[in-house]
Design a protein around this motif. Structure first.
Motif, PDB file in Angstrom:
ATOM      1  N   ARG A  81       0.650  -1.378  -0.075  1.00  0.00           N
ATOM      2  CA  ARG A  81       0.087  -0.677  -0.286  1.00  0.00           C
ATOM      3  C   ARG A  81       0.529   1.060  -0.197  1.00  0.00           C
ATOM      4  O   ARG A  81       0.811   1.993   0.039  1.00  0.00           O
ATOM      5  CB  ARG A  81      -0.991  -0.153   0.957  1.00  0.00           C
ATOM      6  N   GLU A  82       1.838   1.501   0.470  1.00  0.00           N
ATOM      7  CA  GLU A  82       3.371   2.385   0.440  1.00  0.00           C
ATOM      8  C   GLU A  82       3.627   2.804  -1.395  1.00  0.00           C
ATOM      9  O   GLU A  82       5.071   2.184  -1.176  1.00  0.00           O
ATOM     10  CB  GLU A  82       4.578   2.294   1.873  1.00  0.00           C
ATOM     11  N   VAL A  83       2.383   3.076  -2.221  1.00  0.00           N
ATOM     12  CA  VAL A  83       2.751   3.089  -3.457  1.00  0.00           C
ATOM     13  C   VAL A  83       4.325   3.895  -3.795  1.00  0.00           C
ATOM     14  O   VAL A  83       4.909   3.464  -4.447  1.00  0.00           O
ATOM     15  CB  VAL A  83       1.815   3.264  -4.400  1.00  0.00           C
ATOM     16  N   GLU A  84       3.717   5.084  -3.101  1.00  0.00           N
ATOM     17  CA  GLU A  84       5.581   5.827  -3.387  1.00  0.00           C
ATOM     18  C   GLU A  84       7.035   6.029  -2.710  1.00  0.00           C
ATOM     19  O   GLU A  84       7.825   5.663  -3.909  1.00  0.00           O
ATOM     20  CB  GLU A  84       5.194   7.332  -2.811  1.00  0.00           C
ATOM     21  N   LYS A  85       6.417   4.871  -1.923  1.00  0.00           N
ATOM     22  CA  LYS A  85       7.761   3.746  -0.977  1.00  0.00           C
ATOM     23  C   LYS A  85       8.620   2.840  -2.105  1.00  0.00           C
ATOM     24  O   LYS A  85       9.339   2.414  -2.099  1.00  0.00           O
ATOM     25  CB  LYS A  85       7.745   3.783  -0.062  1.00  0.00           C
ATOM     26  N   MET A  86       7.254   1.924  -2.974  1.00  0.00           N
ATOM     27  CA  MET A  86       7.797   1.178  -3.381  1.00  0.00           C
ATOM     28  C   MET A  86       8.053   1.983  -4.471  1.00  0.00           C
ATOM     29  O   MET A  86       9.512   0.569  -4.881  1.00  0.00           O
ATOM     30  CB  MET A  86       6.721   0.464  -3.290  1.00  0.00           C
TER      31      MET A  86
END
Length: 367
Positions: A81-86
């Protein structure tokens, strides 16, 4: 929530009929890669990456699979769910190759939507519409055959058409003049060379038809060549293939080199990066065309969610590949062409699940 397993599938997509682009490029099939991400909470996300062959953009199916095989093991144990971090993690694992990363990015957004019980468009700020106008793609042929092709799509409800040019100066002038006379008052005709002209050819063609209302897309291969054409012609211009990220959009706005931007989501790295481009274009009043590269209803559903978040006067339309290919990855599901408009799925996440019986056995599983 943690990623526990990633599976990759390959799927060949034969075209119903050969497709011709400028510079003699002919396509008879596409080669798609599907990404399935599973989590410890039982939520699964899907993505698809399907380059337009290997001669259209610096992207190809073998590159997608090699890049994903490199990236996938490093994503295990992380929160999807942490798309920016991923996305930053993917960049640390592998430099460049953003087109391959798009498939993972789509799957992350699918999971995020399912976890929130919301469609992707809601996570992107909300849908302005429940259906997006579609753009037909009229491949290079004689003026008469191209007009007949426009009529075929017109009868299916399409009012926006991407007319392919870039074969020869005299031939393209004849096509544009013939088809401009054929255009109905409520239709949009975009003459798209897909980078097939050199600047001298583009300037000759565009100046020869400057008395018409024709507008053009990606006349030459590079940004610098397109800028040269822009400076020596008067028609409205859209940039496509040379828009590979937010930096190119900022440069185009600064140089006033275009009036429209065509954003191919996979080419710029997926939803996460395309969102930056969307917001910049909206701030500067730049209309957009939104699409993927190629593929099935899975890619079309991603695009439908994204395009639906644009105000009507900023969305020229979207192109869909599903009507060109003979394989359906999710029969009866997802975004569909209804009278020349692409429906926007309302279920959580992408709003559909690819049929694994159609996809077959994965070629790689990491867990």
């Amino acid at each position: 929530m943690k990623i526990t397993k990633i599976s990759l599938y390959d799927l060949e997509l034969p075209l119903h009929q050969p497709y011709l682009l400028s510079r003699g490029r002919t396509f008879t099939k596409f080669d798609s890669t599907f990404v399935k991400i599973e989590t410890d909470e039982g939520i699964t996300g899907w993505g698809e990456v399907c380059p337009w062959g290997s001669t259209y953009l610096p992207a190809f199916a073998g590159g997608v699979r090699a890049a994903l095989a490199e990236i996938a093991p490093q994503l295990l144990g992380h929160d999807p769910r942490e798309v920016e971090k991923m996305n930053r993690l993917m960049d640390r694992v592998l430099s460049g190759h953003v087109y391959a990363k798009a498939g993972i990015d789509y799957a992350l957004w699918d999971i995020s939507g399912k976890a929130a019980g919301q469609p992707i468009h809601a996570l992107l700020g909300g849908a302005e519409t429940k259906e997006v106008p579609m753009i037909s793609s009229i491949h290079v042929d004689s003026p008469e055959n191209m007009a007949a092709d426009v009529e075929r799509w017109r009868n299916l409800g399409y009012r926006r058409h991407s007319i392919k040019v870039g074969e020869s100066v005299d031939g393209d002038i004849a096509r544009i003049r013939h088809l401009t006379e054929f255009r109905q008052s409520d239709e949009i005709f975009d003459y798209d060379a897909n980078g097939g002209w050199n600047p001298w050819e583009a300037i000759q063609v565009m100046n020869a038809v400057r008395d018409t209302d024709a507008w053009f897309e990606q006349p030459c291969l590079t940004y610098e060549e397109c800028l040269t054409v822009r400076q020596q012609t008067s028609q409205a211009l859209s940039l496509d293939e040379c828009i590979t990220g937010v930096r190119e959009v900022v440069r185009a706005i600064s140089d006033r080199s275009c009036d429209v931007v065509n954003v191919k989501l996979a080419r710029v790295g997926g939803i996460t990066r395309a969102r930056w481009i969307r917001d910049i274009c909206l701030e500067f009043g730049i209309p957009m065309m939104l699409m993927d590269m190629a593929g099935t209803v899975t890619n079309d559903s991603v695009v439908a969610h994204f395009a639906s978040t644009l105000p009507e006067n900023r969305c020229i339309g979207t192109w869909s590949c599903q009507d060109m290919v003979s394989v359906d990855s999710a029969p009866g599901q997802g975004a569909r062409n209804v009278n020349g408009r692409l429906t926007v799925p309302e279920g959580p996440g992408l709003g559909h699940e690819p049929d694994e019986d159609i996809l077959g056995t994965p070629f790689l599983v990491v867990k």
